[in-house]
Design an enzyme around this catalytic site. Sequence first.
Site, PDB file in Angstrom:
ATOM      1  NE  ARG A 179      -4.261  -1.250  -0.090  1.00 34.67           N
ATOM      2  CZ  ARG A 179      -4.336  -2.206  -1.031  1.00 34.67           C
ATOM      3  NH1 ARG A 179      -3.353  -2.394  -1.872  1.00 34.67           N
ATOM      4  NH2 ARG A 179      -5.408  -2.966  -1.116  1.00 34.67           N
ATOM      5  CD  GLU A 231      -2.711   3.488  -5.753  1.00 34.96           C
ATOM      6  OE1 GLU A 231      -3.709   2.956  -6.264  1.00 34.96           O
ATOM      7  OE2 GLU A 231      -1.840   2.848  -5.162  1.00 34.96           O
ATOM      8  CG  HIS A 289      -2.934  -0.440  -7.362  1.00 32.62           C
ATOM      9  ND1 HIS A 289      -3.467   0.210  -6.261  1.00 32.62           N
ATOM     10  CD2 HIS A 289      -2.981  -1.767  -7.056  1.00 32.62           C
ATOM     11  CE1 HIS A 289      -3.812  -0.689  -5.345  1.00 32.62           C
ATOM     12  NE2 HIS A 289      -3.530  -1.889  -5.811  1.00 32.62           N
TER      13      HIS A 289
HETATM   14  P1  NAP Z   1      -1.606 -10.896   4.685  1.00 37.47           P
HETATM   15  O1  NAP Z   1      -1.610 -12.324   4.274  1.00 37.47           O
HETATM   16  O2  NAP Z   1      -2.625 -10.415   5.663  1.00 37.47           O
HETATM   17  O3  NAP Z   1      -0.136 -10.586   5.265  1.00 37.47           O
HETATM   18  C1  NAP Z   1       0.201  -9.367   5.888  1.00 37.47           C
HETATM   19  C2  NAP Z   1       1.558  -9.477   6.575  1.00 37.47           C
HETATM   20  O4  NAP Z   1       1.805  -8.269   7.275  1.00 37.47           O
HETATM   21  C3  NAP Z   1       1.656 -10.596   7.596  1.00 37.47           C
HETATM   22  O5  NAP Z   1       2.975 -11.112   7.620  1.00 37.47           O
HETATM   23  C4  NAP Z   1       1.389  -9.890   8.903  1.00 37.47           C
HETATM   24  O6  NAP Z   1       1.999 -10.692   9.888  1.00 37.47           O
HETATM   25  C5  NAP Z   1       2.052  -8.548   8.661  1.00 37.47           C
HETATM   26  N1  NAP Z   1       1.451  -7.492   9.491  1.00 37.47           N
HETATM   27  C6  NAP Z   1       0.158  -7.303   9.790  1.00 37.47           C
HETATM   28  N2  NAP Z   1      -0.004  -6.242  10.587  1.00 37.47           N
HETATM   29  C7  NAP Z   1       1.234  -5.772  10.799  1.00 37.47           C
HETATM   30  C8  NAP Z   1       1.726  -4.713  11.561  1.00 37.47           C
HETATM   31  N3  NAP Z   1       0.908  -3.926  12.270  1.00 37.47           N
HETATM   32  N4  NAP Z   1       3.055  -4.505  11.595  1.00 37.47           N
HETATM   33  C9  NAP Z   1       3.889  -5.323  10.899  1.00 37.47           C
HETATM   34  N5  NAP Z   1       3.462  -6.346  10.143  1.00 37.47           N
HETATM   35  C10 NAP Z   1       2.155  -6.562  10.099  1.00 37.47           C
HETATM   36  O7  NAP Z   1      -1.734  -9.913   3.436  1.00 37.47           O
HETATM   37  P2  NAP Z   1      -1.378 -10.228   1.902  1.00 37.47           P
HETATM   38  O8  NAP Z   1      -2.524 -10.880   1.233  1.00 37.47           O
HETATM   39  O9  NAP Z   1      -0.050 -10.874   1.846  1.00 37.47           O
HETATM   40  O10 NAP Z   1      -1.293  -8.719   1.349  1.00 37.47           O
HETATM   41  C11 NAP Z   1      -0.192  -7.897   1.701  1.00 37.47           C
HETATM   42  C12 NAP Z   1      -0.393  -6.473   1.200  1.00 37.47           C
HETATM   43  O11 NAP Z   1      -0.470  -6.454  -0.217  1.00 37.47           O
HETATM   44  C13 NAP Z   1      -1.667  -5.782   1.684  1.00 37.47           C
HETATM   45  O12 NAP Z   1      -1.326  -4.441   2.014  1.00 37.47           O
HETATM   46  C14 NAP Z   1      -2.555  -5.738   0.474  1.00 37.47           C
HETATM   47  O13 NAP Z   1      -3.462  -4.688   0.538  1.00 37.47           O
HETATM   48  C15 NAP Z   1      -1.511  -5.569  -0.624  1.00 37.47           C
HETATM   49  N6  NAP Z   1      -1.930  -5.992  -1.964  1.00 37.47           N
HETATM   50  C16 NAP Z   1      -1.622  -5.194  -3.031  1.00 37.47           C
HETATM   51  C17 NAP Z   1      -1.957  -5.600  -4.320  1.00 37.47           C
HETATM   52  C18 NAP Z   1      -1.613  -4.780  -5.525  1.00 37.47           C
HETATM   53  O14 NAP Z   1      -2.389  -4.733  -6.467  1.00 37.47           O
HETATM   54  N7  NAP Z   1      -0.458  -4.142  -5.550  1.00 37.47           N
HETATM   55  C19 NAP Z   1      -2.621  -6.815  -4.517  1.00 37.47           C
HETATM   56  C20 NAP Z   1      -2.905  -7.613  -3.408  1.00 37.47           C
HETATM   57  C21 NAP Z   1      -2.555  -7.187  -2.128  1.00 37.47           C
HETATM   58  P3  NAP Z   1       1.669 -10.626  11.410  1.00 37.47           P
HETATM   59  O15 NAP Z   1       0.192 -10.534  11.538  1.00 37.47           O
HETATM   60  O16 NAP Z   1       2.263 -11.845  11.997  1.00 37.47           O
HETATM   61  O17 NAP Z   1       2.399  -9.373  11.823  1.00 37.47           O
END
Ligand code: NAP
Length: 312
Positions: A230, A259, A277
């Site tokens: 993000r 964005e 994006h």
């Molecule tokens: P996810 O499975 O929920 O993983 C998130 C990771 O961040 C986990 O390792 C979590 O681990 C950690 N986390 C959560 N809260 C945190 C905090 N306060 N401080 C530090 N670490 C934290 O999410 P995902 O599906 O992998 O998605 C990751 C990101 O990609 C999201 O921001 C999503 O919006 C973005 N995304 C972007 C696109 C794009 O088009 N560019 C597409 C898909 C997703 P812990 O809970 O153990 O800390």
Amino acid sequence: MGHPVLIAAELQPLLEPIQLASLDVVWIAAGQPTPPGDYVAIVPLLSRWVGGSEFKRLPRLKIVANCAVGHDNVDVVAAELRGVMVTNTPDALTDATADLAWALILACARRVVEGTELVRSGKWTGWHPELLLGIELRGRILGLLGAGRIGQAVGRRAAPFGLRILYTARNARPEFERDTGAVRVELSRLLRDSDVLSLHAPSVPETKGIINAQTLALMKPTAVLVNTARGDLIREEALAVALEEGRLGAAGLDVYLDEPEIHPRLRAAPRTVLLPHIGSATLEARRQMAAIALANVQAVLAGGRPLTPVFR
Ligand code: NAP
């Protein structure tokens, strides 16, 4: 008469009639305000804010089926207070987004965009031993800030490139560590040791602005920073300054704070690869995201539980 529902018009070509069975759909165009009414479900894209005033204008709403894995466009507290379910589309876009993170890593490390621009400009004068030297990945360190679905998928693609993995997350990921040799470290070590730092944490108060002037100062001057998570994880002006002053190797970005606006200094900064994006932009991922969103709607309207609730 079917259930009255609102669905983002952009999803229409990705949906099959069977997925819309028993629904009376009003398609909402991008930029069109969310219409008031007795709608029982809304399927928005990330670009549509759904908060307190929308909930007031949609008094019969049962579910916000967000067509994204992120849900920072939905006021989940207001939704919970009103008893409205919120769902997202996890997993469907993990591989697509992890692939794109790698596209950015490789494009930054090997200066792919600068190379393309040089060829197109007609100014390329031929092979030269020092033309557009990049960094070799083998033996270097990939840092993952966040190792959930996408962070781990990026890490699992690192082995053939010979990268070692460090990661931060609040919870350890033993299976990921076992499979890849990844080591969980504190943020300061992640910043100091990473040759490539890839962001995969959600946008929450603790992560907003986590990459700022102070944290950038800890990174190697040759490091590659990649963000497919993000935009608000990064202070864009501080990043632009670090790139301008040669205090960071390169930045590959898919997401931005405001964005589609991009901080003008960042847009003009050297050594960037800037994408619009498109992390989940494969036909497979987009079809599956739309399918999951509609499956959530159908499940809830049939009186069942949603498949992928944001909070259980
Ligand atoms: P996810 O499975 O929920 O993983 C998130 C990771 O961040 C986990 O390792 C979590 O681990 C950690 N986390 C959560 N809260 C945190 C905090 N306060 N401080 C530090 N670490 C934290 O999410 P995902 O599906 O992998 O998605 C990751 C990101 O990609 C999201 O921001 C999503 O919006 C973005 N995304 C972007 C696109 C794009 O088009 N560019 C597409 C898909 C997703 P812990 O809970 O153990 O800390």
